[in-house]
Design a protein around this motif. Structure first.
Motif, PDB file in Angstrom:
ATOM      1  N   ARG A  66       1.580   4.266  -2.977  1.00 19.27           N
ATOM      2  CA  ARG A  66       1.534   5.689  -2.638  1.00 19.27           C
ATOM      3  C   ARG A  66       2.821   6.383  -3.098  1.00 19.27           C
ATOM      4  O   ARG A  66       2.780   7.457  -3.692  1.00 19.27           O
ATOM      5  CB  ARG A  66       1.352   5.815  -1.134  1.00 19.27           C
ATOM      6  CG  ARG A  66       1.092   7.189  -0.662  1.00 19.27           C
ATOM      7  CD  ARG A  66       0.570   7.178   0.761  1.00 19.27           C
ATOM      8  NE  ARG A  66       0.336   8.543   1.170  1.00 19.27           N
ATOM      9  CZ  ARG A  66       1.255   9.319   1.694  1.00 19.27           C
ATOM     10  NH1 ARG A  66       2.475   8.849   1.874  1.00 19.27           N
ATOM     11  NH2 ARG A  66       0.978  10.565   2.013  1.00 19.27           N
ATOM     12  N   ASP A  67       3.961   5.759  -2.838  1.00 21.84           N
ATOM     13  CA  ASP A  67       5.230   6.371  -3.233  1.00 21.84           C
ATOM     14  C   ASP A  67       5.423   6.323  -4.739  1.00 21.84           C
ATOM     15  O   ASP A  67       6.024   7.218  -5.321  1.00 21.84           O
ATOM     16  CB  ASP A  67       6.401   5.675  -2.538  1.00 21.84           C
ATOM     17  CG  ASP A  67       6.432   5.987  -1.058  1.00 21.84           C
ATOM     18  OD1 ASP A  67       5.874   7.043  -0.686  1.00 21.84           O
ATOM     19  OD2 ASP A  67       6.989   5.206  -0.287  1.00 21.84           O
ATOM     20  N   THR A  85       3.293   6.783  -6.980  1.00 20.30           N
ATOM     21  CA  THR A  85       2.594   7.871  -7.680  1.00 20.30           C
ATOM     22  C   THR A  85       3.505   9.068  -7.894  1.00 20.30           C
ATOM     23  O   THR A  85       3.346   9.782  -8.863  1.00 20.30           O
ATOM     24  CB  THR A  85       1.353   8.343  -6.902  1.00 20.30           C
ATOM     25  OG1 THR A  85       1.753   8.709  -5.598  1.00 20.30           O
ATOM     26  CG2 THR A  85       0.282   7.291  -6.854  1.00 20.30           C
ATOM     27  N   VAL A  86       4.453   9.298  -6.997  1.00 19.95           N
ATOM     28  CA  VAL A  86       5.289  10.491  -7.157  1.00 19.95           C
ATOM     29  C   VAL A  86       6.628  10.213  -7.810  1.00 19.95           C
ATOM     30  O   VAL A  86       7.265  11.122  -8.328  1.00 19.95           O
ATOM     31  CB  VAL A  86       5.568  11.208  -5.816  1.00 19.95           C
ATOM     32  CG1 VAL A  86       4.297  11.740  -5.242  1.00 19.95           C
ATOM     33  CG2 VAL A  86       6.283  10.305  -4.865  1.00 19.95           C
ATOM     34  N   ALA A 116      -4.823   9.427  -6.082  1.00 14.13           N
ATOM     35  CA  ALA A 116      -5.491   9.162  -4.808  1.00 14.13           C
ATOM     36  C   ALA A 116      -6.382   7.938  -4.919  1.00 14.13           C
ATOM     37  O   ALA A 116      -6.422   7.109  -4.008  1.00 14.13           O
ATOM     38  CB  ALA A 116      -6.311  10.373  -4.391  1.00 14.13           C
ATOM     39  N   GLU A 168       0.831  -1.197   0.000  1.00 10.63           N
ATOM     40  CA  GLU A 168       0.000   0.000   0.000  1.00 10.63           C
ATOM     41  C   GLU A 168       0.876   1.263   0.000  1.00 10.63           C
ATOM     42  O   GLU A 168       0.656   2.194  -0.780  1.00 10.63           O
ATOM     43  CB  GLU A 168      -0.882  -0.090   1.247  1.00 10.63           C
ATOM     44  CG  GLU A 168      -1.667   1.108   1.581  1.00 10.63           C
ATOM     45  CD  GLU A 168      -1.989   1.110   3.072  1.00 10.63           C
ATOM     46  OE1 GLU A 168      -2.007   0.024   3.688  1.00 10.63           O
ATOM     47  OE2 GLU A 168      -2.198   2.202   3.598  1.00 10.63           O
ATOM     48  N   VAL A 200      -4.401   4.749  -4.823  1.00 10.57           N
ATOM     49  CA  VAL A 200      -3.887   4.511  -3.470  1.00 10.57           C
ATOM     50  C   VAL A 200      -5.003   3.980  -2.579  1.00 10.57           C
ATOM     51  O   VAL A 200      -4.828   3.003  -1.832  1.00 10.57           O
ATOM     52  CB  VAL A 200      -3.289   5.801  -2.874  1.00 10.57           C
ATOM     53  CG1 VAL A 200      -2.927   5.589  -1.417  1.00 10.57           C
ATOM     54  CG2 VAL A 200      -2.054   6.219  -3.641  1.00 10.57           C
ATOM     55  N   LEU A 201      -6.184   4.593  -2.674  1.00 11.21           N
ATOM     56  CA  LEU A 201      -7.316   4.130  -1.867  1.00 11.21           C
ATOM     57  C   LEU A 201      -7.652   2.683  -2.209  1.00 11.21           C
ATOM     58  O   LEU A 201      -7.923   1.872  -1.324  1.00 11.21           O
ATOM     59  CB  LEU A 201      -8.533   5.017  -2.108  1.00 11.21           C
ATOM     60  CG  LEU A 201      -8.579   6.320  -1.322  1.00 11.21           C
ATOM     61  CD1 LEU A 201      -9.819   7.101  -1.679  1.00 11.21           C
ATOM     62  CD2 LEU A 201      -8.552   6.030   0.165  1.00 11.21           C
TER      63      LEU A 201
END
Lengths: 280, 258, 326
Positions: free
Chosen positions: C271-272, C274-275, C308, C267, C311-312
Motif C-alpha cells: 500500500r505504501d 504505491t505512493v 488499488a 500488505e 493492494v487488494l
C-alpha cells in the motif's frame, strides 16, 4: 498446529522457508536492477547530504529568502501551518469515526451470528468488501485525485485522509467487537433485549477502551498523513518543508522538521498516556 | 384465589450436537414456590434452567412459562416474555468496565424503548437512580451504585447480577449455581438472600445447586436430575438419604445395594 | 421541593465515584478539536460542496475523466477499453510490478534486520505479568486476530522468563531505535533519500524497510519475550549464551507468529509502495505524478485503480497465508 510435528522434522522446512524468502528478495532486487553499489550517494548527493545535515545544527529562525514586507514571520507561518496540519488530521479522523462505527457493526460476525436470513448472508460480505475497497487506495493517491476533482482546498485533503481511515478503523473495530466477550450480549438477549440493543450495551462497552485506544493510534497516523499532504500543495507543514527543500534552504527545512518531530513527540506521549489510562 | 403454575414442562427432550442432554423431563413450578434442581455435574441443570428461562428451545415436549409457550410466540412477544424472567447466570455476565448502576439498569433493556434506552444507560433521571439504588439496597450493596463493576469482588458482582434481575421486575426468578464458588457461610447467606428476595417480591424461585442440605434448608421442593432425567421430584422434607446416594453415585455404582 | 435525603446520598455517591480526569480531558480535547475543525472557518470545510466545488466535481466526472482519444472520436466503451489496455501495456503493468518489487525487497530487508536485531533486544522478564502489545496499549497495527493467541501465550509465561538479554544497554538502545524509525513518515524519508542517492528505487525500498523494520523489530521483540521459557532453560543450563538461547530456543517457538506478522506488514508495505514513487522513482505513484503534470486525469484515475487492485490482491494473499498459519 504448533506441535503436530516433532522439532527435528520442522527445522528443515523452516530453513527452506527462510532461504527462499531471502532468495526472493535478492532475485527481485536483481530483476529491478537494484545494485548495492547504488547505495553510495552520488557526488552531488553527498554534498547535498552534508549541507542538509549541517542545517540540523542551525535551523533557520527567520525567513532566509525574500518575502513580501508584510508577510508573517517564519514562526507565525509555522504556527499557522501546524494548526492547519492538526485540524485537517482531527477533521479527517472525526469524519472517519462517524462512519467507521456503523460499518464495523455491519461487517462484524457478532452482529449476524445465528441469523439465517438473506440479509445476514450478504450484508456483512458486501460491507467487508466495501471496507477493503476503502482501504485499498492510498490516501496520497486519493489526495491527488481529489485535487483534480474538487480543487485545492483543505476539504479535499480531509476527505482524502478520511476515506482510507474509515476503512481501516471499520476493519479493526469489527475485529475488536468480535473479540469482546459474548456473555453480557447473550445475557441481555435472554432478558428480552433486541439484538441491536444487546450489541450496543452488552458488546460495545467492553470493546470501547480498545476502540478508543486504536483511534488515538490512528490519530497519530492521520497527523503524519496530514503533514505529507503539504507535499501535494495542501497548506500544511509539509508544504513549507518541500518549498524550502527545493530551494536548497536546509536550515528552514530543519525548522520544519523540528516542528514535526516536536509535534509527533508531544502526540505520541499524550496518546500513550491516554492508552495506558484506558487499560487500567 | 388460585394462580396458574409459573412453569410447566411436559416430557421435554433436548439434544445438543446429537447428544441427549434432557430426556422426558416433566415438572411444574407453582406460584411463589421455591424449587431447587439438584444433580451431579453434567446432569443438565444449566440446560434445564435455560429451557425454563425461555432462552433454549427444546426438541420435544411442551413448555409453558408464565402461561405462555415461548416457542410459538412472535419474536417481540418472546422478548416481552423474557423480560419477565430474571435469570442470574453462574458467571454473572456483567460488563466489567461499566458502572454498577449501568449493569443494573441493563435489566430493563428488554422493555420497549428504542432510543430511550440510550438515555437511560447514559443520563439516568433522579427517579431512575432512586429505583436503581433501591434494588441495590435490597441486595445489600447500595453504596456501590457508582463503582466500576470490575473493581468489585466476586460476591459483590453476583449481587449486582441479582439486582439486575430484580430491576427487571420479573415474574419468575432463576439462578444458575449461585453458590458454586463460595464458602459454606457465604453460600448460606446467598441462599437466604435469594429466598428473601423471592418472598419480598412474591416470585417463584428456581435454583440449581450441588449441596443437598442447603437445598433442603432453603427450598420447598427438590428435583433430582441425573443424566438428563428426573430422578425424583419431592417436597424437601421427604428427601431421603438413599435418594441422594443414588443421585450422586459415580457411574457403575448405581446398582450397588446399600 | 428540597431534595430528599436519599437523593442527597445518591448525589454524594456520584460525586465521590472514582474517575479518570486524564481520560475525560483527552476525550474532551479530541471532541472539541474535531468540532472546531469542522465548524470553524479556518479550514473552510462548510463550503466543501459549495457551488463552484460542485461544478468542479461535475466537470470532473463528465469531462475530465474521459480520455482525449475517446473524446476525439466519440468511440464509446470500446474506445475506453482500447485506451485502458494501451496505458496498461505501455507502462502501468510494469509500474505495478515495480511497486510489488519495491514492497518485496523492502519487507525482506525489514524482516531480516528486525529478526536479527530483535534477538539482541529481547529482554529477560519484560514485565511481571508478561504483557502483550495489545495489553500495553500499543497497537502498531498488530493484527488483532493474532492477539488472542498472544495474550494466551503471555499468560503461559507470566511468572518466570529465564532468557537474559545480551546487554541491557544494547537492548534498550535497540528498542528506542525501533520506536524512532517508525514514528517518522516513510514518505519523508524517501523524499530526503531521493535527493542524495543515485536514481534507482533504493530510496523507496530503504524508506519502507526502515519504517517497517522498526515496527517489525518491536513486534518480534515482544513475540520473543512472550515465548514460554521451558526449552530455553535447559539450553542455558548446558552453557549457552543469551543470544544463542534466543536463536535456538525462542525463535523456533516464535517463528509462526513472526511469519504472520511479516505478511501482515507486507500488505501495508504494498500500500505504501504505491505512493513512494511520487518522490521520483518508477512505481505507480511516479506515473500518477507524471500524468498529473500532463493534466491527464483519466490516466491518473486508471493508475489509482491499478494501485488499488494490487493492494487488494496482496491483502488477499496476506490474509490467506495468515489463515493457513493459524
Amino acid at each position: 498446529m504448533k506441535h503436530d510435528l516433532p522439532p527435528g522434522r520442522r527445522q528443515p522446512v523452516r530453513l527452506f522457508a527462510l532461504l527462499s524468502f531471502a532468495l526472493l528478495g535478492v532475485l527481485v532486487a536483481g530483476l529491478m536492477g537494484l545494485m548495492p553499489g547504488d547505495l553510495i550517494p552520488r557526488e552531488s548527493g553527498a554534498r547535498t547530504a552534508m549541507d542538509f545535515f549541517q542545517g540540523a545544527l542551525h535551523p533557520a529562525l527567520q525567513h532566509n529568502n525574500w518575502v513580501p514586507p508584510n508577510a508573517p514571520s517564519l514562526f507565525e507561518a509555522i504556527a499557522a501551518a501546524t494548526q492547519r496540519t492538526l485540524l485537517i488530521a482531527f477533521a479527517a479522523l472525526g469524519l472517519a469515526l462517524v462512519f467507521a462505527l456503523p460499518l464495523a457493526f455491519l461487517g462484524a460476525e457478532c452482529t449476524w451470528k445465528g441469523n439465517t436470513s438473506l440479509w445476514a448472508r450478504w450484508v456483512p460480505k458486501f460491507t467487508r468488501l466495501g471496507i477493503a475497497l476503502l482501504r485499498s487506495v492510498h490516501e496520497y493517491l486519493l489526495a491527488l485525485l481529489f485535487l483534480a476533482a474538487i480543487g485545492l482546498s483543505p476539504g479535499a485533503g480531509v476527505l482524502a485522509l478520511a476515506l482510507p481511515a474509515t476503512g481501516i478503523l471499520a476493519k479493526v473495530f469489527g475485529e475488536l467487537l468480535d473479540e469482546a466477550q459474548t456473555r453480557p450480549f447473550l445475557a441481555l438477549e435472554n432478558l428480552g433485549a433486541t439484538r441491536a440493543t444487546a450489541l450496543l450495551f452488552g458488546t460495545l462497552p467492553r470493546a470501547l477502551p480498545d476502540i478508543a485506544a486504536y483511534t488515538f493510534y490512528r490519530l497519530e497516523c492521520a497527523l503524519r498523513g496530514s503533514f505529507i499532504l503539504g507535499f501535494f500543495g495542501f497548506p500544511t507543514l509539509g508544504l513549507g518543508l518541500r518549498l524550502a527543500f527545493e530551494e536548497g534552504d536546509y536550515p528552514t527545512v530543519w525548522t520544519y522538521l523540528y516542528a514535526l518531530i516536536a509535534l509527533m513527540v508531544i502526540f505520541e506521549l499524550s496518546s500513550a498516556a491516554m492508552r495506558r489510562r484506558l487499560r487500567s | 384465589m388460585s394462580f396458574p403454575p409459573a412453569c410447566v414442562l411436559g416430557k421435554v427432550g433436548l439434544k445438543i450436537d446429537g447428544r441427549p442432554i434432557l430426556e422426558a423431563v416433566s415438572l411444574q413450578v407453582g406460584p411463589m414456590e421455591r424449587v431447587a434442581i439438584l444433580g451431579p455435574s453434567g446432569a443438565g441443570k444449566t440446560t434445564l434452567l435455560r429451557v425454563l428461562g425461555a432462552s433454549l428451545a427444546p426438541d420435544q415436549g411442551a413448555v409453558q412459562i408464565l402461561d405462555k409457550n415461548p416457542w410459538q410466540l412472535k419474536s417481540h412477544h418472546l422478548r416481552e416474555l423474557r423480560s419477565q424472567i430474571g435469570f442470574v447466570p453462574q458467571d454473572h455476565a456483567l460488563v466489567p468496565n461499566l458502572r454498577v448502576w449501568q449493569n443494573v439498569a441493563a435489566g430493563r433493556l428488554g422493555r420497549a424503548g428504542g432510543l430511550r434506552h440510550l438515555r437511560r444507560m447514559t443520563l439516568p433521571r433522579a427517579q431512575e437512580l432512586r429505583a436503581l439504588h433501591g434494588v441495590l439496597e435490597q441486595v445489600g450493596i447500595g453504596d456501590l451504585l457508582f463503582a466500576t463493576t470490575s473493581t468489585l469482588s466476586g460476591g459483590e458482582q453476583q449481587r449486582v447480577a441479582i439486582a439486575r434481575s430484580l430491576y427487571q421486575e420479573p415474574a419468575l426468578l432463576l439462578a444458575d449455581e449461585p453458590v458454586a464458588s463460595v464458602d459454606p457461610t457465604r453460600a448460606e447467606q446467598v441462599m437466604a438472600l435469594l429466598v428473601r428476595l423471592a418472598d419480598e417480591n412474591r416470585l417463584p424461585l428456581v435454583v440449581s445447586l450441588h449441596d443437598v442440605a442447603l437445598a433442603q434448608r432453603h427450598t420447598d421442593r427438590v428435583i433430582g436430575l441425573r443424566g438428563g432425567r428426573v430422578l425424583f421430584n419431592l417436597p424437601s422434607k421427604e428427601l431421603s438419604a438413599t435418594k441422594c446416594e443414588e443421585l450422586y453415585a459415580l457411574p457403575g455404582q448405581e446398582e450397588t445395594p446399600r | 421541593m428540597s431534595p430528599s435525603p436519599l437523593d442527597k446520598r445518591i448525589a454524594e455517591l456520584r460525586r465521590t465515584r472514582s474517575r479518570s480526569l486524564g481520560l475525560r480531558l483527552g476525550g474532551t480535547i479530541f471532541a472539541c478539536l474535531v468540532l472546531y475543525a469542522w465548524f470553524s472557518p479556518s479550514l473552510e470545510l462548510h463550503n466543501l460542496f459549495a457551488e463552484d466545488r460542485r461544478e468542479n466535481l461535475q466537470r470532473f466526472f463528465t469531462v475530465d475523466l474521459v480520455p482525449i482519444s475517446v473524446q476525439r472520436d466519440g468511440s464509446g466503451l470500446l474506445g475506453w477499453l482500447a485506451w485502458a489496455l494501451g496505458v496498461l501495456q505501455d507502462r502501468a503493468l510494469l509500474a505495478s510490478a515495480q511497486t510489488l518489487g519495491i514492497a518485496i525487497v523492502a519487507i525482506v530487508i525489514a524482516a531480516g534486520a528486525a529478526a536479527i536485531l530483535a534477538s539482541f533486544a529481547a529482554r529477560e522478564d519484560p514485565s511481571p505479568t508478561g504483557t502483550s502489545s495489545r495489553e500495553k496499549g500499543n497497537f502498531c497495527e498488530v493484527p488483532t486476530e493474532n492477539s488472542r493467541s498472544q495474550i494466551a501465550d503471555a499468560g503461559a509465561c507470566s511468572t518466570v522468563t529465564s532468557r537474559k538479554a545480551s546487554s541491557p544497554w544494547l537492548g534498550r538502545c535497540l528498542r528506542l531505535g525501533f520506536g524512532l524509525t517508525r514514528s517518522l513518515p516513510e514518505y519523508l524519508l524517501a523524499f530526503l533519500m531521493a535527493a542524495t542517492l543515485p536514481h534507482t528505487a533504493w530510496p523507496a525500498v530503504l524508506a519502507l524497510a526502515l519504517h517497517n523494520g522498526g515496527i517489525l523489530g518491536r513486534l518480534f521483540t515482544e513475540t520473543l519475550e512472550n515465548v514460554p521459557p521451558g526449552p530455553g532453560r535447559s539450553l542455558q543450563a548446558s552453557g549457552a549464551g543469551p543470544v544463542q538461547t534466543t536463536v535456538m530456543a525462542a525463535w523456533p517457538e516464535a517463528f509462526t507468529r513472526a511469519v504472520a506478522l511479516t505478511f501482515y506488514r507486507f500488505e501495508t508495505c504494498v500500500r505504501d509502495a504505491t505512493v513512494l514513487g511520487m518522490v521520483g522513482i518508477g512505481s505507480i505513484g511516479y506515473l500518477v505524478v507524471e500524468a498529473r503534470a500532463r493534466q491527464d486525469v483519466p490516466e491518473q484515475f486508471l493508475l489509482v485503480l491499478c494501485g488499488a487492485s494490487i493492494v487488494l490482491a496482496s491483502d488477499l494473499l496476506s490474509r490467506m497465508v495468515r489463515r493457513r498459519l493459524r
